[in-house]
Design an enzyme around this catalytic site. Structure first.
Site, short mmCIF file in Angstrom:
data_model
loop_
_atom_site.label_atom_id
_atom_site.label_comp_id
_atom_site.label_asym_id
_atom_site.label_seq_id
_atom_site.Cartn_x
_atom_site.Cartn_y
_atom_site.Cartn_z
N CYS A 79 0.87 -1.17 0.00
CA CYS A 79 0.00 0.00 0.00
C CYS A 79 0.91 1.22 0.00
O CYS A 79 1.70 1.40 0.93
CB CYS A 79 -0.86 -0.04 1.26
SG CYS A 79 -1.91 1.41 1.50
N GLU A 158 -12.94 -1.06 -4.43
CA GLU A 158 -13.33 -1.90 -3.29
C GLU A 158 -14.75 -2.48 -3.50
O GLU A 158 -15.05 -3.55 -3.00
CB GLU A 158 -13.31 -1.09 -1.98
CG GLU A 158 -11.92 -0.81 -1.44
CD GLU A 158 -11.26 -2.03 -0.80
OE1 GLU A 158 -11.90 -2.68 0.05
OE2 GLU A 158 -10.11 -2.33 -1.16
N CYS A 190 -0.84 3.78 -6.60
CA CYS A 190 -1.74 3.17 -5.62
C CYS A 190 -1.96 1.75 -6.10
O CYS A 190 -2.21 1.53 -7.29
CB CYS A 190 -3.06 3.94 -5.55
SG CYS A 190 -4.37 3.07 -4.66
#
Ligand code: DGL
Length: 261
Positions: A79, A158, A190
């Protein structure tokens, strides 16, 4: 010190704020299929990229504690946001464990450079932190490197949205001022974004390289394990276990699906 047989069999712990780090885990499995892996996604608390740095640090430490309590022999902070907020502190606290972080893949983007701008997509925190500014100063101080903060994109990914109108409208709006300019490359800063790479290519066309740091991070993991004599040499294919802080069962299903994409 040479690690014993059993410690070589221990899993490598992967962490991300959600499902994004699976893009890095995939590359690690390709490179080292014999390793055992344990992945923890903190989807309950995602997105991290719009939180306070202290908050991200606390969440990251909690997640790493979980991975270490499961016997992880090394940690990959898959991350960019958690790496920029917490990796230095993690390395100070857990001196015995190799901890590999990920950062926007600016170096390969600079080595491919021909002309125009390098666009770096990332979360607001990653692109505002000192680590990123240091990276720009080191890799391309005289190049036009444009940070593109993308709040809201992690939430869509997500939810399992990787293509279609919502993502396409979001990206078109983000890039509207750059579409007619010379662009050298686009860096995905990202770990969620590789899952929408097709949509990014559809905006700029296949001629503009879209670069992410997942392969480089997997290679760095291998290098660190080799250096510490920790590579699993059992010769058998390893196991992958996925954990998530979210109670929604669809997140675990989505995670295993993403590993197959
Ligand atoms: N995958 C994380 C990263 O690489 C996303 C952070 C977030 O949850 O906002 O930055």
């Amino acid at each position: 010190m040479e690690a014993g047989f059993s410690s070589k069999n221990k899993p490598i712990g992967f962490f991300d704020s959600g499902v994004g780090g699976l893009s890095v885990l995939k590359k690690a499995i390709d490179l080292m299929p014999q390793e055992n892996y344990i992945y923890f996604g903190d989807s309950k608390n995602a997105p991290y990229g719009v939180r306070e740095v202290e908050d991200i640090k606390n969440l990251t430490f909690k997640a790493i504690e979980i991975l270490l309590s499961k016997g992880s022999k090394a940690i990959v902070v898959a991350c960019n946001t958690a790496t920029s907020a917490a990796v230095d502190d993690l390395r100070c606290k857990y001196k015995e464990v190799p901890i590999i972080g990920i950062e926007p893949a600016l170096k390969p983007a600079v080595s491919l450079y021909k002309k125009g701008k390098i666009l770096i997509m990332g979360t607001p925190i990653t692109l505002a932190e000192k680590k990123f500014n240091n990276l720009v100063a080191k890799c391309g101080p005289n190049l036009e490197i444009v940070p593109i903060p993308c709040p809201g994109l992690v939430e869509m990914i997500e939810r399992g949205i990787f293509e279609g109108k919502d993502i396409n409208d979001y990206l078109k709006d983000k890039f509207k001022t750059y579409i007619s300019e010379d662009i050298s490359s686009i860096v995905l800063g990202c770990t969620h974004y590789p899952f929408i790479k097709k949509e990014i290519i559809s905006i700029f066309g296949a001629g503009i390289p879209v670069i992410d740091g997942s392969k480089g991070t997997a290679k760095e993991l291998k290098r660190r394990l080799t250096e510490k004599h920790m590579v699993n040499d059992s010769g058998k294919k390893g196991r992958v276990e996925i954990l998530n802080s979210s109670e929604e069962s669809r997140i675990i299903d989505l995670s295993y699906r993403l590993l197959e994409i």
